[in-house]
Design an enzyme around this catalytic site. Structure first.
Site, PDB file in Angstrom:
ATOM      1  N   HIS A 132       0.703  -1.057  -0.029  1.00  0.00           N
ATOM      2  CA  HIS A 132      -0.087  -0.091   0.137  1.00  0.00           C
ATOM      3  C   HIS A 132       1.036   1.199  -0.118  1.00  0.00           C
ATOM      4  O   HIS A 132       0.611   2.384  -0.571  1.00  0.00           O
ATOM      5  CB  HIS A 132      -0.692   0.001   1.444  1.00  0.00           C
ATOM      6  CG  HIS A 132      -1.708   1.365   1.479  1.00  0.00           C
ATOM      7  ND1 HIS A 132      -2.948   0.833   1.010  1.00  0.00           N
ATOM      8  CD2 HIS A 132      -1.500   2.062   1.464  1.00  0.00           C
ATOM      9  CE1 HIS A 132      -3.366   2.638   0.808  1.00  0.00           C
ATOM     10  NE2 HIS A 132      -2.609   2.773   2.135  1.00  0.00           N
ATOM     11  N   GLU A 133       1.817   1.011   0.963  1.00  0.00           N
ATOM     12  CA  GLU A 133       2.608   2.587   1.179  1.00  0.00           C
ATOM     13  C   GLU A 133       3.712   2.968  -0.588  1.00  0.00           C
ATOM     14  O   GLU A 133       3.525   3.455  -0.643  1.00  0.00           O
ATOM     15  CB  GLU A 133       3.599   2.631   2.210  1.00  0.00           C
ATOM     16  CG  GLU A 133       2.884   2.697   3.532  1.00  0.00           C
ATOM     17  CD  GLU A 133       1.301   3.499   3.805  1.00  0.00           C
ATOM     18  OE1 GLU A 133       1.942   4.859   3.419  1.00  0.00           O
ATOM     19  OE2 GLU A 133       0.715   3.030   4.304  1.00  0.00           O
TER      20      GLU A 133
HETATM   21 ZN    ZN Z   1      -3.301   5.250   2.236  1.00  0.00          ZN
END
Ligand code: ZN
Length: 501
Positions: free
Chosen positions: A263-264
Site C-alpha cells: 500500500h505505502e
Molecule cells: Zn494510504
C-alpha cells in the site's frame, strides 16, 4: 520570461524549504526521534511554521501573485498552476483571523491527547465537549472561506478533493449503499466461510522485513530514492522525487505488514513518478488525497490481492515461511488474503466492507456540519449505522465512534477520499484491462508496463490536473462509481459463490 514570476521564485523556494524541513521533522518524530526530543522539536517546528506563514502572506508576494495573474498569458502551464496553488494557500491562511487560528491550533494540539485518553478509557463523555468545540471552529473557519451560497461541508471537501462536492458524493455513496449493503448481506447470509488462520502465527520480524523489502521492490519502490522504516502506523513521507520514505509495523498477522508495505509503496511510486520539472514546487505532489489513495489501494488490492500477482512469487513467500505456509496452496493463500468479514474497525477492514465504514463516517460528518447534530448522540448513531450497514454493533465507544484520530485533529471532509480512491482505482483498472493484457503481465511478473501506464497518465502531472480531470482524460469518461461496485461484486461473488441481485 515573466518578470513577476522570476521575482516570485526565491519566495517560492523558501516556502518549499520550510515545508521540506517540517515534513522531515514529522517523519523523524514518528520513526527515530527519542521520546524526550519532542518539546524542543515542537518549538523548532513552530518557528518553521511561522516563517512559512510569513513568506506566503508577505505583502510583496501578494503583489507579485496579483501581477502574475494579470500577465497570465505570458506564464507557462506549470507557472500558472504554481501561482494558483500559492494563491489558494494564501487565502486559506488569511481568511481566518490570526488569533482564532492560534486558538484552534492550541485546541487541536490538546485534543488529540484527550481523544487518545478517552479512547483508551472508553469514555466518550470526556471527549464530547472538545469535539463540540472543534466542530464549531471548523464550521466557523469554513464560513470565512465559503463563496456565496456554498455549503460549509463543500468548503471542507474542497481541501481534500477538488471537484467533489456533497451532491457528487451523495450520488457516489448512494450507489454503494443501494448495491453493496444488500450484496454483503447476501454474502454473509450464505454462511460460506474462508479459513485464513495460517496468516497468523510465529512470523519472525526479520523475515517479515525481508519479505516487505522484496515486495516493495517487486512492485516498483526504488530503494535508491527511498527508505523503509518502522512506525506505530504505516505512512508515506514525500520530500521530493529523489527522497520518498515509507514505514510499516510488524505483528503476528503476516498479511498486515505485507499489504501495508505494498500500500505505502503505491503512495511512494506516485511521488517517485513526479517529473524533475515539478518536484520541489507547489504542484510537485500527488494531486489529491483520493488520487493518492487510488494508487496505494490499486497496488494493495487490485494488484496485490489478485490471484495472478501471486503466480510468480508465492513460492518465494513459502520458502521464507516454510513452517507457516509450506502446506498452504496458492489458492488457499489467495482466498485467505481476500476473506470478507464485517468488522468494527475501519483500518482492519477487508476490501469489500472498507467503503461501508467510510459511508458511515460521511453520513455522520454531514449531519455534524450541515445539520447541527448534537455530538452527545454520536455513539448511538454510530452503533445503529454499523448494525444497519455491516451487521455488527460496537459494544464500546473505543471500537466505535472513538476509533479514528481524524475528528480530534479537525479533519472533516478527509474520510470520503478513502472510498473515492478505491473507486477511482476500479475505474482505471476497468479501462487498463482494455488497453493491455493486465492479468497476463501479473502472471509473468512484469509489472513495468502497468506502472509505466500510471506514471504516464497520472503521476507525471502532479497537481497540474485534478483527480476528476485525470480520470476523464485517461478513461474518456467522468467519474463513475458503478465500476467499483461491479469490480467488488464480481470478484467477491466469484470467491464466495454468491450472485448479485
Ligand atoms: Zn494510504
Amino acid at each position: 520570461m515573466n518578470h513577476a514570476y522570476e521575482e516570485l521564485k526565491p519566495y517560492l523556494e523558501r516556502v518549499l524549504a520550510f515545508q521540506t524541513a517540517k515534513i522531515l521533522f514529522e517523519w523523524d518524530n514518528e520513526t527515530l526521534a527519542p521520546k524526550e526530543a519532542e518539546r524542543n522539536t515542537t518549538r523548532v517546528v513552530g518557528i518553521l511554521s511561522g516563517e512559512y506563514f510569513s513568506v506566503i502572506t508577505d505583502e510583496r508576494v501578494k503583489e507579485l501573485v496579483r501581477r502574475c495573474e494579470e500577465e497570465r498569458d505570458s506564464l507557462t502551464q506549470v507557472e500558472r498552476a504554481v501561482v494558483r496553488e500559492l494563491k489558494e494557500e494564501m487565502e486559506r491562511l488569511e481568511r481566518v483571523p490570526k488569533e482564532e487560528y492560534r486558538e484552534f491550533a492550541e485546541l487541536t494540539a490538546r485534543s488529540t491527547g484527550i481523544w487518545a485518553r478517552a479512547k483508551k478509557e472508553n469514555d466518550f463523555d470526556s471527549f464530547a465537549p472538545v469535539l463540540k468545540k472543534i466542530v464549531e471552529y471548523t464550521k466557523k473557519f469554513a464560513s470565512y472561506r465559503a463563496k456565496e451560497g456554498q455549503r460549509l461541508y463543500d468548503v471542507m471537501l474542497y481541501d481534500y478533493e477538488k471537484g467533489f462536492d456533497v451532491e457528487t458524493l451523495d450520488r457516489f455513496f448512494g450507489v454503494l449503499k443501494e448495491q453493496l449493503v444488500p450484496f454483503l448481506k447476501k454474502l454473509t447470509d450464505s454462511g460460506k466461510t474462508i479459513d485464513n488462520g495460517f496468516l497468523t502465527g510465529d512470523y519472525r520480524e526479520e523475515d517479515q522485513e525481508a519479505v516487505g523489502r522484496f515486495f516493495a521492490e517487486y512492485v516498483g519502490f526504488d530503494f535508491d530514492r527511498g527508505v523503509m522504516a518502522v512506525s506505530a502506523h504505516p505512512f508515506t513521507t514525500n520530500l521530493h522525487n529523489k527522497d520518498v520514505r515509507i514505514t510499516t509495523s510488524y505483528n503476528d498477522h503476516v498479511d498486515d505488514s505485507l499489504f501495508s508495505v505494498i500500500h505505502e509503496s503505491g503512495h511512494a511510486i506516485y511521488e517517485l513518478g513526479i517529473p524533475d520539472e515539478l518536484t520541489q514546487t507547489l504542484v510537485g505532489q500527488g494531486t489529491s488525497m483520493g488520487m493518492h489513495e487510488s494508487q496505494s489501494r490499486f497496488f494493495e488490492n487490485i494488484i496485490g490481492r489478485n490471484e495472478n500477482f501471486w503466480v510468480p512469487v508465492y513460492e518465494k513467500l513459502q520458502e521464507r515461511f516454510p513452517k507457516q505456509l509450506g502446506s498452504v496452496t496458492m489458492e488457499q493463500f489467495v482466498r485467505g488474503i481476500n476473506k470478507v468479514e464485517p468488522s468494527l474497525i475501519r483500518t482492519q477492514a477487508d476490501e469489500l466492507t472498507y467503503s461501508l465504514h467510510v459511508l458511515i463516517r460521511y453520513e455522520i460528518e454531514k449531519m455534524l456540519i450541515e445539520e447541527d447534530l448534537d455530538v452527545e448522540k454520536l455513539p448511538d448513531i454510530w452503533a445503529d449505522k454499523y448494525e444497519e450497514y455491516l451487521g455488527v454493533r460496537p459494544k464500546q465507544v473505543s471500537e466505535g465512534v472513538l476509533q479514528d484520530i481524524h475528528w480530534s485533529q479537525g479533519s472533516f471532509g478527509y474520510f470520503p477520499s478513502y472510498a473515492l480512491g478505491s473507486a477511482f482505482g476500479a475505474q482505471l483498472y476497468h479501462y487498463m484491462k482494455g488497453q493491455m493484457d493486465f492479468e497476463g503481465l501479473l502472471r509473468r511478473g512484469d509489472l513495468g508496463p502497468i506502472r509505466e501506464f500510471l506514471r504516464e497518465h497520472i503521476h507525471r502531472y502532479g497537481k497540474l490536473k485534478t483527480s476528476r480531470q485525470i480520470l476523464k482524460d485517461v478513461t474518456g469518461e467522468d467519474f463513475n462509481p458503478q465500476y467499483y461496485v461491479d469490480y467488488l461484486t464480481e470478484k467477491y461473488g466469484k470467491l464466495y459463490g454468491v450472485e448479485r441481485d
